[in-house]
Write an enzyme that holds these catalytic residues in place. Structure first.
Site, PDB file in Angstrom:
ATOM      1  N   ALA A   1      12.145   4.328   1.342  1.00  0.00           N
ATOM      2  CA  ALA A   1      13.528   4.760   1.612  1.00  0.00           C
ATOM      3  C   ALA A   1      13.884   5.969   0.746  1.00  0.00           C
ATOM      4  CB  ALA A   1      14.487   3.599   1.361  1.00  0.00           C
TER       5      ALA A   1
ATOM      6  N   ALA B   1      -0.669   7.670   1.606  1.00  0.00           N
ATOM      7  CA  ALA B   1      -0.081   8.493   2.666  1.00  0.00           C
ATOM      8  C   ALA B   1      -1.229   8.969   3.545  1.00  0.00           C
ATOM      9  CB  ALA B   1       0.662   9.680   2.071  1.00  0.00           C
TER      10      ALA B   1
ATOM     11  N   CYS C   1       5.887   4.593   8.898  1.00  0.00           N
ATOM     12  CA  CYS C   1       6.562   3.820   7.842  1.00  0.00           C
ATOM     13  C   CYS C   1       8.036   4.120   7.626  1.00  0.00           C
ATOM     14  CB  CYS C   1       5.840   4.035   6.527  1.00  0.00           C
ATOM     15  SG  CYS C   1       4.265   3.205   6.492  1.00  0.00           S
TER      16      CYS C   1
ATOM     17  N   GLU D   1       0.844  -1.185   0.000  1.00  0.00           N
ATOM     18  CA  GLU D   1       0.000   0.000   0.000  1.00  0.00           C
ATOM     19  C   GLU D   1       0.885   1.242   0.000  1.00  0.00           C
ATOM     20  OE1 GLU D   1      -3.367   0.257  -0.445  1.00  0.00           O
ATOM     21  OE2 GLU D   1      -2.418   2.180  -0.803  1.00  0.00           O
TER      22      GLU D   1
ATOM     23  N   ARG E   1       8.211  24.162  10.333  1.00  0.00           N
ATOM     24  CA  ARG E   1       7.562  23.732   9.080  1.00  0.00           C
ATOM     25  C   ARG E   1       7.475  24.861   8.058  1.00  0.00           C
ATOM     26  NH1 ARG E   1       6.493  18.102   8.670  1.00  0.00           N
ATOM     27  NH2 ARG E   1       6.139  17.317  10.745  1.00  0.00           N
TER      28      ARG E   1
HETATM   29  C1  UDX Z   1       4.487   7.433   3.669  1.00  0.00           C
HETATM   30  C2  UDX Z   1       4.550   7.280   2.138  1.00  0.00           C
HETATM   31  O1  UDX Z   1       4.412   8.566   1.529  1.00  0.00           O
HETATM   32  C3  UDX Z   1       3.464   6.335   1.642  1.00  0.00           C
HETATM   33  O2  UDX Z   1       3.595   6.107   0.248  1.00  0.00           O
HETATM   34  C4  UDX Z   1       3.590   5.008   2.390  1.00  0.00           C
HETATM   35  O3  UDX Z   1       2.549   4.125   1.994  1.00  0.00           O
HETATM   36  C5  UDX Z   1       3.556   5.216   3.894  1.00  0.00           C
HETATM   37  O4  UDX Z   1       4.572   6.155   4.277  1.00  0.00           O
HETATM   38  P1  UDX Z   1       2.970   8.811   5.364  1.00  0.00           P
HETATM   39  O5  UDX Z   1       3.971   8.386   6.393  1.00  0.00           O
HETATM   40  O6  UDX Z   1       1.537   8.638   5.666  1.00  0.00           O
HETATM   41  O7  UDX Z   1       3.242   8.036   3.988  1.00  0.00           O
HETATM   42  O8  UDX Z   1       3.165  10.366   5.050  1.00  0.00           O
HETATM   43  P2  UDX Z   1       4.136  11.248   4.123  1.00  0.00           P
HETATM   44  O9  UDX Z   1       3.298  12.253   3.435  1.00  0.00           O
HETATM   45  O10 UDX Z   1       4.989  10.420   3.262  1.00  0.00           O
HETATM   46  O11 UDX Z   1       5.013  12.025   5.192  1.00  0.00           O
HETATM   47  C6  UDX Z   1       5.942  11.368   6.032  1.00  0.00           C
HETATM   48  C7  UDX Z   1       6.694  12.380   6.862  1.00  0.00           C
HETATM   49  O12 UDX Z   1       7.571  13.165   6.053  1.00  0.00           O
HETATM   50  C8  UDX Z   1       5.807  13.380   7.601  1.00  0.00           C
HETATM   51  O13 UDX Z   1       6.298  13.578   8.906  1.00  0.00           O
HETATM   52  C9  UDX Z   1       5.922  14.644   6.767  1.00  0.00           C
HETATM   53  O14 UDX Z   1       5.686  15.814   7.508  1.00  0.00           O
HETATM   54  C10 UDX Z   1       7.376  14.544   6.325  1.00  0.00           C
HETATM   55  N1  UDX Z   1       7.653  15.313   5.090  1.00  0.00           N
HETATM   56  C11 UDX Z   1       7.039  14.997   3.916  1.00  0.00           C
HETATM   57  C12 UDX Z   1       8.588  16.335   5.143  1.00  0.00           C
HETATM   58  O15 UDX Z   1       9.158  16.618   6.189  1.00  0.00           O
HETATM   59  N2  UDX Z   1       8.870  17.026   3.989  1.00  0.00           N
HETATM   60  C13 UDX Z   1       8.281  16.735   2.791  1.00  0.00           C
HETATM   61  O16 UDX Z   1       8.598  17.402   1.786  1.00  0.00           O
HETATM   62  C14 UDX Z   1       7.324  15.690   2.756  1.00  0.00           C
END
Ligand code: UDX
Ligand code: ADP
Length: 483
Positions: free
Chosen positions: A221, A160, A272, A157, A450
């Site tokens: 990753a 996000a 994740c 999956e 942020r």
């Molecule tokens: C992630 C993957 O995107 C998704 O494909 C997978 O199935 C599960 O893991 P998720 O953890 O729900 O999804 O959120 P995501 O939007 O990827 O953000 C993860 C973290 O990275 C958050 O803490 C977010 O704030 C941070 N982030 C994201 C940043 O700090 N900068 C960015 O540019 C993007």
């Protein structure tokens, strides 16, 4: 067709709701051993917050979408069983701190084998280490009494949190990995037909099992690596006077790099990224690929450093101590539009500030006070190398006396010496800075982890304002202090 899904969490719940919504002829039952969770899925107040989820669930529930804790009965009747149970990082034993704990997975597989009397397709939905399918096949085939045939598929999956429903409705791709045998290929075909009800065929990728399992770990990753990369440059920006937003813009316009996932932040969180990278590191080390393991481990180290760097910046700017000072924490979820706090950077930042003696006033629009207190009372850094974790754990009872939780930004900021924005909730972009400034102790500090606040406006109002990866305020640089 009857589909059952074991695990009614952030992945199982929304994914099954979307399948039920798009495939009215399929009966979908979501199962969990946690009765409270199932009761919540059957109530008016769903156990997880996800934009658009309520509408889909309320539209299908009772029609072709069901939530039940009668796990064995529903699995026995199903043609396809998704397994979407939790796979946390092991905290004890071999591989502690790195390897995925597959105990829930194994328990589910043993139960499936025990209750099955008809052939089934078993679908790995939770992220698992590469080659898990082989282990699951063994558990299934050695535990079934009547020679029932199982086909194991990997269907990772990619949703996000916060955008789960739109990610599920319009996925970039759906990956289905299976054995390259006649029955394996048939199982891939069966699952593809479910997704083909709403996903364009060219977006459904059939591949082999191991590539599918590893593709999921690799995708996470790579995404986490992009964040650690831009975060590493944010430190350099602060040291040189460059602006990280400009860097992201300039770099992201290269079509080979692309603009997404280049927002510098106080660190990535979520269930994740860290877990999957640690898992990747563990697999590489077990296969003696130590340089590969070191390479990916650095992504986590950089993330830990970014959180520590933020805490250090707050403390050093506030005259090298936050002892007894009230600090407003704006946002506790790991990202906006979710109430999920798993691995949220806010947890480590709060612990770092508490370690230095701060008093915290926390506000998050979707995270409950109970959840905030629980997270801050748990031992630090359980997931990753707890012995070297930078934050010292205080007693839970002591921590509880130092935290206040508030129902809005303004109450959280009242009388605070500083406010730290740790989640990019939209409401923080439009908060009334003047009102907040007037109610705070002076000098009033604003630390934006942020970059959602208009820093120029905040400075005009009198704030000493720090933006992550942005040119430093003279005050913070120390000029004013040293004069
Ligand atoms: C992630 C993957 O995107 C998704 O494909 C997978 O199935 C599960 O893991 P998720 O953890 O729900 O999804 O959120 P995501 O939007 O990827 O953000 C993860 C973290 O990275 C958050 O803490 C977010 O704030 C941070 N982030 C994201 C940043 O700090 N900068 C960015 O540019 C993007
Ligand atoms: P994710 O974010 O991957 O969906 P969650 O932790 O939110 O993870 O959800 C996993 C769910 O799986 C939990 O609600 C847990 O109770 C459930 N679960 C774990 N093992 C079993 C099992 N053997 N049978 C049914 N449910 C299970």
């Amino acid at each position: 067709m009857k589909i059952a899904c074991i695990g009614a969490g952030y992945v199982g719940g929304p994914t099954m709701a979307m399948i039920a919504h798009k495939c009215p002829d399929v009966q979908v039952t979501v199962l969990d051993i946690n009765k409270d969770r199932i009761n919540a899925w059957n109530s008016d107040s769903l156990p997880i917050y996800e934009p658009g989820l309520d509408e889909v669930v309320f539209g299908c529930r009772g029609r072709n979408l069901f939530f039940s804790y009668d796990v064995e009965q529903c699995v026995a009747e199903a043609d396809v069983v998704f397994v979407s149970v939790n796979t946390p990082t092991k905290t004890k034993g071999v591989g502690a701190g790195y390897a995925a704990d597959l105990a829930y997975w194994e328990g589910a597989a043993r139960m499936i084998a025990k209750v099955s009397t008809s052939p089934k397709i078993i679908v790995e939905k939770s992220t698992v280490p590469v080659k898990t399918a082989a282990a699951i096949e063994k558990v299934l085939s050695h535990n079934t009494g009547g020679g029932v045939a199982f086909d194991v598929l990997s269907n990772p999956e990619f949703l996000a949190e916060g955008t789960a429903m739109s990610d599920l409705e319009k996925p970039d791709r759906v990956i289905i990995g299976g054995r390259m045998t006649p029955s394996g290929l048939k199982a891939v075909q069966t699952l593809s037909e479910v997704y083909a009800q709403w996903v364009p065929k060219e977006r459904i990728i059939a591949t082999n099992l191991w590539s599918s399992e590893l593709a999921k770990l690799t995708a996470n990753a790579f995404l986490a690596q992009r964040i650690s990369s831009i975060n590493s440059i944010s430190a350099l920006c602060e040291a040189t006077g460059a602006d990280i937003t400009e860097i992201s813009r300039c770099v992201g316009t290269d079509s080979r790099i692309g603009p997404k996932f280049l927002n510098a932040s106080v660190g990535f969180g979520g269930s994740c990224f860290q877990k999957d990278i640690l898992n990747l590191v563990y697999i590489c080390r077990s296969l003696n690929l130590n340089e590969v393991a070191d390479y990916w481990e650095q992504v986590i180290k950089m993330n830990d450093k970014q959180k520590r760097r933020f805490v250090d910046r707050v403390i050093s700017s506030m005259f090298n101590t936050v002892k007894g000072k009230r600090i407003a924490i704006l946002g506790f979820a790991f990202k906006k539009d979710t109430g999920d706090t798993r691995e949220s950077p806010a947890i480590d930042v709060c612990k770092g500030l508490l370690d230095d003696g701060a008093l915290l006033s926390v506000y998050d629009p979707k995270v409950s006070e109970k959840e905030i207190r629980t997270q801050l009372s748990l031992p630090a850094g359980l997931g990753w190398d707890s012995t070297k974790h930078p934050f010292v754990q205080q007693q839970a009872s002591e921590i509880n006396t130092k935290i206040e939780c508030h129902a809005n930004v303004y109450d959280a900021c009242k009388d605070a010496h500083a406010a730290c924005v740790l989640t990019e909730w939209d409401e923080f972009k439009s908060m009334d800075l003047g009102k907040i400034y007037a109610s705070m102790t002076k000098p009033a500090f604003l630390f934006d982890g942020r970059n959602v606040v208009d820093a120029a406006k905040a400075r005009d109002m009198g704030f000493v304002c720090y933006g992550l990866g942005k040119p430093l305020d003279k005050f913070i640089m120390g000029d004013e202090f040293n004069r």
